[in-house]
Design an enzyme around this catalytic site. Sequence first.
Site, short mmCIF file in Angstrom:
data_model
loop_
_atom_site.label_atom_id
_atom_site.label_comp_id
_atom_site.label_asym_id
_atom_site.label_seq_id
_atom_site.Cartn_x
_atom_site.Cartn_y
_atom_site.Cartn_z
N GLU A 1 27.64 17.55 -20.10
CA GLU A 1 26.50 17.87 -20.51
C GLU A 1 25.86 19.09 -19.83
OE1 GLU A 1 23.53 14.81 -19.13
OE2 GLU A 1 22.18 15.50 -20.72
N HIS B 1 24.02 3.91 -18.46
CA HIS B 1 22.85 4.08 -17.30
C HIS B 1 23.21 3.65 -15.97
CE1 HIS B 1 19.86 4.71 -20.90
NE2 HIS B 1 20.75 6.00 -20.64
N ASP C 1 19.45 18.87 -16.85
CA ASP C 1 19.96 17.53 -16.91
C ASP C 1 21.49 17.96 -17.33
OD1 ASP C 1 20.95 15.01 -18.06
OD2 ASP C 1 19.48 14.91 -19.88
N ARG D 1 32.02 12.14 -19.77
CA ARG D 1 30.93 12.82 -20.17
C ARG D 1 30.62 14.22 -19.96
NH1 ARG D 1 27.19 9.35 -20.13
NH2 ARG D 1 26.06 10.06 -18.35
N HIS E 1 19.64 15.85 -27.06
CA HIS E 1 17.93 15.83 -26.92
C HIS E 1 17.04 17.00 -26.36
CE1 HIS E 1 18.25 15.23 -22.54
NE2 HIS E 1 18.95 14.33 -22.75
N HIS F 1 13.78 13.82 -21.48
CA HIS F 1 13.94 13.56 -23.02
C HIS F 1 12.62 13.99 -23.48
CE1 HIS F 1 17.06 10.10 -22.52
NE2 HIS F 1 17.52 11.10 -22.12
N ASP G 1 25.76 12.33 -13.62
CA ASP G 1 24.62 12.83 -14.32
C ASP G 1 23.48 12.99 -13.61
OD1 ASP G 1 22.75 13.13 -16.29
OD2 ASP G 1 23.47 11.63 -17.57
N ASP H 1 0.93 -1.35 -0.05
CA ASP H 1 -0.15 -0.09 -0.02
C ASP H 1 0.80 1.38 -0.15
OD1 ASP H 1 1.12 -0.32 2.64
OD2 ASP H 1 -0.97 -0.31 3.50
N HIS I 1 26.35 7.33 -28.20
CA HIS I 1 25.20 7.80 -28.10
C HIS I 1 24.94 9.09 -28.77
CE1 HIS I 1 26.71 10.69 -25.13
NE2 HIS I 1 27.39 9.67 -24.58
N TYR J 1 33.86 6.78 -23.77
CA TYR J 1 34.05 5.64 -22.81
C TYR J 1 34.76 4.34 -23.34
CZ TYR J 1 29.73 8.42 -22.38
OH TYR J 1 28.97 9.53 -22.51
N GLU K 1 25.88 16.83 -25.00
CA GLU K 1 26.43 16.05 -23.92
C GLU K 1 27.21 14.90 -24.49
OE1 GLU K 1 23.60 13.08 -22.30
OE2 GLU K 1 21.76 14.08 -22.91
N1 GLY Z 1 20.27 12.01 -17.98
C1 GLY Z 1 19.50 11.59 -19.06
C2 GLY Z 1 20.38 11.78 -20.23
O1 GLY Z 1 21.38 12.68 -20.24
O2 GLY Z 1 19.79 11.74 -21.21
MN MN Z 2 20.71 14.31 -21.46
MN MN Z 3 22.00 13.41 -18.32
#
Ligand code: GLY
Ligand code: MN
Ligand code: MN
Length: 434
Positions: free
Chosen positions: A403, A238, A266, A401, A349, A356, A255, A39, A345, A383, A379
Amino acid sequence: MDNRLHKECRRRRADLMGMIGNQAAAIIPGASLKIRNNDVHYPFRQDSDFWYLTGFNEPDAILVLLPDNARSRGILFCRERNLEREQWDGPRAGLEGAVEEYGLDDAFPVTDIDDILPGLLEGREQVHFPLGRDGEFDQRVIAWSRYQRKQHLMPEELVSITHLLHELRLIKSNYEQQAMRRAGEISATAHVRAMRTVKQLGNECELMAELLHEYTRAGCQTAYEPIVAAGANTCVLHYISNDQPLDQDGLVLIDSACEYANYAADITRTFPAGGRFSSEQKAVYEIVLEAQAAAISKATVKHNWDAVHAAAQAVIIDGLLEIGLLSGNHAEVLASGSYQRFFMHKTGHWLGLDVHDVGDYRVDRLSRQLEPGMVMTVEPGIYIAADDQTVEQRWRGIGVRIEDDILVTKNEPDILTDLVPRQIDEIEALVQGG
Ligand code: GLY
Ligand code: MN
Ligand code: MN
């Protein structure tokens, strides 16, 4: 409710009604509470489309739009007041509050929607709704429409509203830009705090706590599960376990960002846990930093979406060739895509109510031209997996990375997250200085 948001929502509903026309109606459902276990519920987060049009933050509500020129109406089906439930769960706006506080034109109990809605749809030729997003809701819309068919008043078409609504959401108003700038500032404070405190800490989870501290004290939530990755975990895109010891010789990749007024930031920063980049870490970091600067410089109205990625990609290819992680020449690497082993990647975005965020990246199959009011992340990353036997040992386990969140303007790109340092000397000073 914040008066500016109230006015904004009214304008957004009017814009959407203008787009669908007087022969149509629109139905947009809000979110419901979701069970986490037994619950216990997950914290409530309103559906972004519904929030965009109402600013109404209660579960189980449904918005109906009935365009009719000057007599257009926005009608909310929502929970009625219930003093006993409110004793447990807190206040509800109720039907009166929906009209008086939220500026809807009318409100009805959501429990009566099956009886009331078919009549409201009478004579409408199309019903727009988020078709295909939730099978159960699709069935309800069909049921409301079936009732109409019996009366020979079936809406001719059930239409997805997603595209129209998401095009509106893509261009951020002044109010939205301010909220996103605030989300960026609070998130930046959290990253600076993480860099300042890291030398006193021993585990990824302790660093995560520093981030959440800043969001919570500002009255915000995390916009997505934070990634707090140390050492070779920096290469797991991730990574969210956030429970490993910090390695003094390794990098830390964070991140993480918060949501302010439901608008997300982000941010990613990468820094050495021990306060000094090794020469290999520095070499990789410098390539990513240069790639990000090149990509940000393309986030202007003179360029399209693809130009931002292409700029980052070009710098990363040259950089990886220069440090010997790739062989061949630029054209060969680009054609074969061999760089994707290290940069797998895209460069960014859209960003907004969803991290996103919504909006098309292509228009008529062509990369979309950037416009003032669009907000995007930039970003790039490199890697090098810890078990990559094809590269020398000294490069393995380095993940970087960087960003930031960029508002496209009529002039230069506006970096909403510029308060977090990204230059090597500034980062080292922060981590060492504490
Ligand atoms: N934190 C998600 C991305 O960088 O797309
Ligand atoms: Mn992002
Ligand atoms: Mn991010």
